[in-house]
Design an enzyme around this catalytic site. Structure first.
Site, PDB file in Angstrom:
ATOM      1  N   ASN A  42       0.753  -1.233   0.046  1.00 36.87           N
ATOM      2  CA  ASN A  42       0.067   0.281  -0.030  1.00 36.87           C
ATOM      3  C   ASN A  42       0.896   1.208   0.065  1.00 36.87           C
ATOM      4  O   ASN A  42       1.966   1.278   0.574  1.00 36.87           O
ATOM      5  CB  ASN A  42      -1.095   0.033   1.009  1.00 36.87           C
ATOM      6  CG  ASN A  42      -0.272  -0.121   2.423  1.00 36.87           C
ATOM      7  OD1 ASN A  42       0.515  -0.672   2.759  1.00 36.87           O
ATOM      8  ND2 ASN A  42      -1.128   0.360   3.425  1.00 36.87           N
ATOM      9  N   GLU A  44       0.368   5.397   0.659  1.00 36.55           N
ATOM     10  CA  GLU A  44      -0.481   6.421   1.041  1.00 36.55           C
ATOM     11  C   GLU A  44      -0.137   7.834   0.477  1.00 36.55           C
ATOM     12  O   GLU A  44       0.871   7.867  -0.224  1.00 36.55           O
ATOM     13  CB  GLU A  44      -0.559   6.402   2.678  1.00 36.55           C
ATOM     14  CG  GLU A  44      -1.043   5.274   3.364  1.00 36.55           C
ATOM     15  CD  GLU A  44      -1.219   5.390   4.873  1.00 36.55           C
ATOM     16  OE1 GLU A  44      -1.992   4.593   5.445  1.00 36.55           O
ATOM     17  OE2 GLU A  44      -0.542   6.167   5.467  1.00 36.55           O
ATOM     18  N   CYS A  53      -4.011   0.671  -2.546  1.00 37.45           N
ATOM     19  CA  CYS A  53      -4.040  -0.540  -1.797  1.00 37.45           C
ATOM     20  C   CYS A  53      -2.887  -1.536  -2.093  1.00 37.45           C
ATOM     21  O   CYS A  53      -2.578  -1.488  -3.577  1.00 37.45           O
ATOM     22  CB  CYS A  53      -5.563  -1.461  -1.670  1.00 37.45           C
ATOM     23  SG  CYS A  53      -6.619  -0.441  -0.840  1.00 37.45           S
ATOM     24  N   GLU A  55      -3.195  -4.652  -2.921  1.00 35.88           N
ATOM     25  CA  GLU A  55      -3.872  -5.708  -3.975  1.00 35.88           C
ATOM     26  C   GLU A  55      -3.979  -5.051  -5.342  1.00 35.88           C
ATOM     27  O   GLU A  55      -3.728  -5.484  -6.398  1.00 35.88           O
ATOM     28  CB  GLU A  55      -5.145  -6.296  -3.555  1.00 35.88           C
ATOM     29  CG  GLU A  55      -5.205  -6.849  -2.163  1.00 35.88           C
ATOM     30  CD  GLU A  55      -5.555  -6.047  -0.946  1.00 35.88           C
ATOM     31  OE1 GLU A  55      -4.790  -4.772  -1.071  1.00 35.88           O
ATOM     32  OE2 GLU A  55      -6.363  -6.209  -0.231  1.00 35.88           O
ATOM     33  N   CYS A  86     -10.199  -4.631   0.631  1.00 34.52           N
ATOM     34  CA  CYS A  86     -11.457  -4.017   0.633  1.00 34.52           C
ATOM     35  C   CYS A  86     -12.408  -4.171  -0.240  1.00 34.52           C
ATOM     36  O   CYS A  86     -11.950  -4.765  -1.164  1.00 34.52           O
ATOM     37  CB  CYS A  86     -10.917  -2.352   0.772  1.00 34.52           C
ATOM     38  SG  CYS A  86     -10.392  -1.690  -0.911  1.00 34.52           S
ATOM     39  N   CYS A  89     -10.959  -3.334  -3.804  1.00 34.92           N
ATOM     40  CA  CYS A  89      -9.970  -4.357  -4.332  1.00 34.92           C
ATOM     41  C   CYS A  89     -10.713  -5.741  -4.734  1.00 34.92           C
ATOM     42  O   CYS A  89     -10.417  -6.403  -5.655  1.00 34.92           O
ATOM     43  CB  CYS A  89      -9.020  -4.590  -3.104  1.00 34.92           C
ATOM     44  SG  CYS A  89      -7.797  -3.644  -2.964  1.00 34.92           S
TER      45      CYS A  89
END
Length: 129
Positions: A42, A44, A53, A55, A86, A89
Site C-alpha cells: 500500500n 498512502e 492498496c 492488492e 477492501c 480491491c
C-alpha cells in the site's frame, strides 16, 4: 508455489509499504496463470482518496507486465485478524479473476485464513450490454 510461500512473500512486501499517516502496512503477492509472482504494497498520500492498496498495486503491476489471468493472491496486513481486501480491491480482482480464485489473508497473528473471491464479493459489478 504453495499458499504459504505466497503468504510469506506478501508478509515481506509489508516492509515496502509507504504509510506515514496510518502506519498500517499491507503487502500482497499475486500468482499469475504462468506461475509468475507479482507483488504490491500500500502507498498512502496526504489526500487520502489517492491512497493505493497493496492488492491494487499488485494487479496494476501484473497487468502492465502483460499478465491478466491469476491463480491466487495473498494479502498480509497489520490487522489483529486476517487482513481482508477492501471492497474496491475485491471489485478490481473480479475484473480478472473468477469467483473460485483463492485469497489467503493473514494478520499480525500469522494465522492465515483462506477465502474465495466469490465468498468475499458475492455479486460483483459486470458491465453487460
Amino acid at each position: 508455489m504453495t499458499t504459504q510461500q505466497l503468504i510469506d512473500i506478501a508478509v515481506e512486501m509489508k516492509t515496502q509499504a509507504y504509510v506515514p499517516y496510518s502506519n498500517f502496512h499491507v503487502g500482497a503477492a499475486i500468482l499469475t496463470e504462468d506461475g509468475t509472482v507479482i507483488t504490491g504494497c500500500n502507498v498512502e498520500n496526504a489526500a487520502y482518496g489517492m491512497c493505493i492498496c497493496a492488492e491494487q498495486t499488485a494487479v496494476v503491476k501484473a497487468v502492465s507486465e502483460g499478465h491478466k489471468k491469476f491463480k491466487a493472491i495473498a494479502v498480509a496486513g497489520d490487522s489483529d485478524g486476517p487482513c481482508l481486501p477492501c471492497g474496491a480491491c475485491r471489485q478490481i480482482l473480479s475484473e480478472f479473476c473468477g469467483p473460485d480464485m483463492p485469497i489467503a489473508c493473514v494478520g499480525l497473528d500469522g494465522k492465515p485464513e483462506q477465502f474465495t473471491l466469490g465468498e468475499l464479493l458475492a455479486h460483483s459489478f459486470k458491465l453487460e450490454r
